[in-house]
Design a protein around this motif. Structure first.
Motif, mmCIF file in Angstrom:
data_model
loop_
_atom_site.group_PDB
_atom_site.id
_atom_site.type_symbol
_atom_site.label_atom_id
_atom_site.label_comp_id
_atom_site.label_asym_id
_atom_site.label_seq_id
_atom_site.Cartn_x
_atom_site.Cartn_y
_atom_site.Cartn_z
ATOM 1 N N VAL A 256 0.691 -1.223 0.126
ATOM 2 C CA VAL A 256 0.071 0.082 -0.012
ATOM 3 C C VAL A 256 1.105 1.416 -0.078
ATOM 4 O O VAL A 256 1.960 1.382 0.776
ATOM 5 N N VAL A 257 0.574 2.185 -0.835
ATOM 6 C CA VAL A 257 1.235 3.606 -0.913
ATOM 7 C C VAL A 257 0.261 4.741 -0.727
ATOM 8 O O VAL A 257 -0.931 4.355 -0.554
ATOM 9 N N THR A 258 0.771 5.860 -0.954
ATOM 10 C CA THR A 258 0.045 7.031 -0.795
ATOM 11 C C THR A 258 0.358 8.016 -2.059
ATOM 12 O O THR A 258 1.444 7.895 -2.622
ATOM 13 N N MET A 259 -0.809 8.545 -2.290
ATOM 14 C CA MET A 259 -0.457 9.693 -3.529
ATOM 15 C C MET A 259 -0.630 10.841 -3.029
ATOM 16 O O MET A 259 -1.083 11.371 -1.988
ATOM 17 N N LEU A 260 0.549 11.743 -3.052
ATOM 18 C CA LEU A 260 0.941 12.901 -2.332
ATOM 19 C C LEU A 260 1.152 14.130 -3.303
ATOM 20 O O LEU A 260 2.054 14.224 -4.199
ATOM 21 N N SER A 261 0.318 15.082 -2.963
ATOM 22 C CA SER A 261 0.467 16.507 -3.927
ATOM 23 C C SER A 261 1.234 17.519 -3.163
ATOM 24 O O SER A 261 1.432 18.688 -3.931
ATOM 25 N N GLY A 262 1.298 17.413 -1.758
ATOM 26 C CA GLY A 262 1.842 18.524 -1.153
ATOM 27 C C GLY A 262 0.574 19.273 -0.586
ATOM 28 O O GLY A 262 0.930 20.478 -0.013
ATOM 29 N N PRO A 310 7.894 21.631 -4.644
ATOM 30 C CA PRO A 310 8.431 21.904 -3.509
ATOM 31 C C PRO A 310 7.612 21.398 -2.062
ATOM 32 O O PRO A 310 8.290 21.043 -1.299
ATOM 33 N N TRP A 311 6.387 21.252 -2.272
ATOM 34 C CA TRP A 311 5.504 20.961 -1.211
ATOM 35 C C TRP A 311 5.716 19.413 -1.104
ATOM 36 O O TRP A 311 5.679 18.999 0.118
ATOM 37 N N VAL A 312 5.701 18.832 -2.130
ATOM 38 C CA VAL A 312 5.609 17.430 -1.913
ATOM 39 C C VAL A 312 7.037 16.954 -1.413
ATOM 40 O O VAL A 312 7.081 15.996 -0.507
ATOM 41 N N VAL A 315 6.900 17.435 2.424
ATOM 42 C CA VAL A 315 6.106 16.593 3.436
ATOM 43 C C VAL A 315 6.763 15.237 3.034
ATOM 44 O O VAL A 315 6.804 14.720 4.333
ATOM 45 N N ALA A 316 7.317 14.810 1.982
ATOM 46 C CA ALA A 316 8.160 13.444 1.927
ATOM 47 C C ALA A 316 9.132 13.496 3.032
ATOM 48 O O ALA A 316 9.341 12.415 3.572
ATOM 49 N N GLU A 317 9.937 14.568 2.993
ATOM 50 C CA GLU A 317 10.965 14.735 4.069
ATOM 51 C C GLU A 317 10.479 14.631 5.564
ATOM 52 O O GLU A 317 11.094 14.234 6.512
ATOM 53 N N HIS A 318 9.503 15.381 5.637
ATOM 54 C CA HIS A 318 8.943 15.448 7.016
ATOM 55 C C HIS A 318 8.270 14.088 7.704
ATOM 56 O O HIS A 318 8.481 13.949 8.884
ATOM 57 N N VAL A 319 7.648 13.386 6.975
ATOM 58 C CA VAL A 319 6.887 12.283 7.042
ATOM 59 C C VAL A 319 7.955 11.134 6.948
ATOM 60 O O VAL A 319 8.009 10.220 7.868
ATOM 61 N N GLY A 320 9.042 11.145 6.095
ATOM 62 C CA GLY A 320 10.031 10.187 6.028
ATOM 63 C C GLY A 320 9.529 9.144 5.224
ATOM 64 O O GLY A 320 9.961 8.041 5.263
ATOM 65 N N THR A 321 8.894 9.442 4.036
ATOM 66 C CA THR A 321 8.444 8.514 3.064
ATOM 67 C C THR A 321 9.786 8.096 2.092
ATOM 68 O O THR A 321 10.610 9.045 1.847
ATOM 69 N N ASP A 322 9.357 7.064 1.382
ATOM 70 C CA ASP A 322 10.301 6.821 0.308
ATOM 71 C C ASP A 322 9.458 7.366 -0.867
ATOM 72 O O ASP A 322 8.428 6.701 -1.473
ATOM 73 N N ASN A 535 -0.817 25.453 6.013
ATOM 74 C CA ASN A 535 -1.473 26.926 5.470
ATOM 75 C C ASN A 535 -1.097 27.121 4.131
ATOM 76 O O ASN A 535 -1.564 28.175 3.683
ATOM 77 N N ARG A 536 -0.788 26.113 3.488
ATOM 78 C CA ARG A 536 -0.821 26.221 1.893
ATOM 79 C C ARG A 536 -1.939 26.471 1.226
ATOM 80 O O ARG A 536 -3.236 25.740 1.620
ATOM 81 N N LYS A 537 -2.313 27.473 0.503
ATOM 82 C CA LYS A 537 -3.316 27.724 -0.260
ATOM 83 C C LYS A 537 -3.825 26.542 -0.980
ATOM 84 O O LYS A 537 -2.797 25.997 -1.742
ATOM 85 N N LYS A 538 -5.068 26.343 -0.979
ATOM 86 C CA LYS A 538 -5.570 25.221 -2.266
ATOM 87 C C LYS A 538 -4.997 25.342 -3.358
ATOM 88 O O LYS A 538 -5.106 26.481 -4.266
ATOM 89 N N SER A 539 -4.504 24.316 -4.026
ATOM 90 C CA SER A 539 -3.865 24.280 -5.700
ATOM 91 C C SER A 539 -4.537 22.753 -5.996
ATOM 92 O O SER A 539 -4.452 21.705 -5.640
ATOM 93 N N ALA A 540 -5.402 23.233 -7.125
ATOM 94 C CA ALA A 540 -5.937 21.994 -7.906
ATOM 95 C C ALA A 540 -4.781 20.990 -8.481
ATOM 96 O O ALA A 540 -3.581 21.457 -8.591
ATOM 97 N N TYR A 541 -5.452 19.874 -8.784
ATOM 98 C CA TYR A 541 -4.817 18.708 -9.503
ATOM 99 C C TYR A 541 -3.955 19.352 -10.627
ATOM 100 O O TYR A 541 -4.398 20.041 -11.461
#
Length: 616
Positions: A256-262, A310-312, A315-322, A535-541
């Motif tokens: 199981v993985v996650t989809m991450l947009s930041g 940059p936001w991806v 978050v990846a560094e903060h959570v520690g994901t591969d 606090n990042r402003k909403k950004s669409a796909y």
């Protein structure tokens, strides 16, 4: 996830229809690449294509009990372990560890009322041989698709339209109402399939099919009630629900993985999932998409105020994901443009779906399941039109304002997406403005208002209901078809019906606490996400802004316009379309030009490949 199909007939004998059944099943092979199964009796024929997620050795379908009950099921029951324990206490015995068997025993114990006990994403067909009855059910929010049609004494059903169209009784006919629904940028019309006399089972509904009658029953709907929790209690309850939801949705016997947009939604889910992985001594993998030279071509837009990359990384560094980034270039987008149309069996959303398909294909190389953040914006009010007074006050679908297609838009009528690019004859027959107005009014008639609420609160309730019933289904369909096109399962924690029910009654001001969209959700993630991410402003796909993609779409569209024998010429106004494509008529944004090109290309391919017959 899986693919299901079948049909029942109380007049004809179906026991010798295995060839036709397997032909229908074969069209769904992409949904279930691991195993195929079928079951037939005199009056029922069920088929299944399996994608193995839970209990790999003991979950084949259709699942049959004592030759009296047969189940073909697509989805995941997240509370199946509790249900199994309850059923065992009632005397039921199980031979597998699958949720499929639990679902069938739920029916044995509680009949069709078993749906009231299910927490999950699901669509299934269950044949009761004793009662000679077919039960069709779809999950609360409609995460999993289910279509059905009646042809004489037969009722046919399937996960995707292509399986129904593979049956000799079903023809690809499109009437005026369905064509209007296909051409309008409203979203997904509730209950509409796009084809004449084929229905999509609405979310939270089931159909009881018997020889004498077919009965549609609503088993779940939103209920309005006063919200009695204060801000702190609301935040705590939301977090309690999210923790429980993510924990349940990580259950699988495959990676199981996650989809991450930041963005807030995917980042919050990734953070919660990352914690669960760390507790188990594992590292979570996350995935995002980006486009070649995106930083070079990026232009700030209302829907996309910032780049995701940059936001991806943050978050990846903060959570520690591969973390893995799926980098996409124009040739790949162009090459795969028609895949979404073939997945939906209808014209699709263009690059918004193509890029998702490419991303799912990349994730499939290392995993089988992903968590995704769909529905948080619809549930908590994240889109710009929730915060735009003109969108709120205009009596139409609120996202029309952002797209410049509402009746009172400042954009000249010929340039609007509603009808300006269609030929006059079809515009007159379809009357798209009137169709949109009828659908809008019909939807408002369903809204469960809260007695005594003021006009502003009632209007915001309408805005939420429009988004949940029209906009969200479009995104869920997109996510299902693009993931299942490569045999990949995507789970959507924000579609848990318990969360949706609770959030439905949270007052608008509380949802926007801190004067920022989805403020209540941002607070709920306060201990797992850094403040700048929250606090990042909403950004669409994301969408490519590379001029090479616009050029490719223009060239493809112009080639269709130059070939007067292409079927789309019967629908469009080639002169208007060409003027827009060549830039002689200016639309408010380049993205609208790209969207028009994608629409013409897909509409033309659909008419040609599916041999669509228009019945107007």
């Amino acid at each position: 996830m899986c693919g299901i199909t079948g049909w029942v007939d109380w007049v004809d004998d179906l026991s010798n229809q295995r060839s036709a059944l397997e032909h229908m099943s074969a069209t769904l092979g992409h949904r279930g690449p691991d195993l195929a199964g079928s079951w037939l009796s005199s009056h029922a024929a069920l088929a299944h294509r399996r994608l193995i997620v839970i209990d790999p050795d003991c979950g084949p379908q259709p699942f049959v009990y004592n030759e009296k009950y047969a189940l073909t099921y697509n989805g995941e029951i997240y509370n199946f372990r509790e249900l199994r324990q309850e059923l065992e206490n009632l005397g039921h015995r199980f031979r597998t560890h699958s949720d499929t068997e639990v679902l069938l025993h739920c029916y044995l114990e509680w009949g069709e009322n078993c749906v009231q006990r299910l927490n999950g994403i699901f669509a299934f067909g269950l044949w009761d041989e004793e009662k000679q009855r077919l039960l069709l059910v779809r999950d609360h929010l409609g995460v999993k698709p289910l279509f059905y049609t009646q042809r004489g004494s037969a009722i046919l059903f399937a996960s995707e339209l292509k399986a129904l169209l593979a049956h000799p009784l079903v023809q690809p006919e499109v009437d005026r109402e369905n064509l209007a629904s296909i051409l309008l940028p409203i979203g997904h019309q509730p209950g509409s399939s796009g084809y004449r006399n084929i229905h999509e089972l609405r979310p939270g509904h089931m159909v009881l099919c018997e020889r004498e009658r077919t009965q549609t029953i609503t088993y779940w709907s939103l209920q309005s009630a006063p919200h009695t929790d204060d801000l702190k209690a609301t935040e705590e309850h939301l977090r309690f629900l999210l923790d429980d939801i993510v924990r349940r949705q990580l259950i699988a016997d495959v990676p199981v993985v996650t989809m991450l947009s930041g963005g807030l939604d995917s980042s919050g889910l990734t953070a919660l999932a990352g914690r669960e992985f760390q507790r188990a001594g594992k590292t979570l993998s996350s995935y995002s998409i980006d486009f070649v030279d995106s930083a070079t071509h990026f232009e700030n837009q209302t829907l996309r105020p910032s780049l995701d990359a940059p936001w991806v990384q943050r978050v990846a560094e903060h959570v520690g994901t591969d973390h893995h980034t799926c980098m996409i270039d124009t040739p790949e987008l162009v090459e795969n443009l028609l895949i979404p149309m073939r997945a939906h069996d209808l014209p699709a959303l263009g690059q918004m779906e193509t890029s998702l398909y490419i991303m799912c294909k990349a994730m499939k190389q290392n995993a089988t399941v992903a968590l995704s953040g769909e529905s948080a914006d619809e549930v908590f009010g994240g889109y710009p039109w929730f915060h735009n007074e003109r969108a709120i006050s205009t009596p139409t679908f609120p996202w029309f304002v952002s797209m410049g297609v509402e009746r009172d838009s400042d954009v000249p009528s010929q340039q609007r997406s509603l009808s300006g690019w269609l030929n006059e004859d079809f515009s007159r027959k379809l009357q798209l403005d009137q169709f949109a107005a009828r659908q809008y009014e019909a939807t408002l008639a369903e809204v469960p208002y809260l007695e005594g609420e003021d006009r502003r609160a009632a209007r915001m309730r309408e805005i939420f209901y429009l988004n949940l019933t029209w906009f969200l289904p479009m995104l869920l369909d997109r996510k299902d078809r693009m993931s299942m096109a490569v045999g990949f399962e995507v789970r959507v924690p924000f579609c848990d019906y318990r969360l949706v029910e609770y959030a439905w009654n949270i007052p608008w001001d509380m949802k926007n606490t801190g004067q920022i969209e989805k403020g209540i959700l941002r607070n709920a993630f306060s201990d797992v996400l850094p403040d700048d991410v929250r606090n990042r402003k909403k950004s669409a796909y994301p969408a490519t802004q590379n001029p090479s993609y616009l050029k490719a779409m223009q060239e493809w569209t112009l080639s269709i316009l130059s070939a007067t024998n292409e079927p789309v010429h019967a629908l469009i106004n080639p002169r208007v379309v060409e003027a827009i494509v060549r830039g002689n008529v200016q639309l408010p944004s380049t993205e609208m030009v790209v969207s028009l090109c994608e629409s013409v290309i897909q509409l033309n391919a659909w008419l040609k490949e599916y041999h669509v017959k228009l019945v107007l």
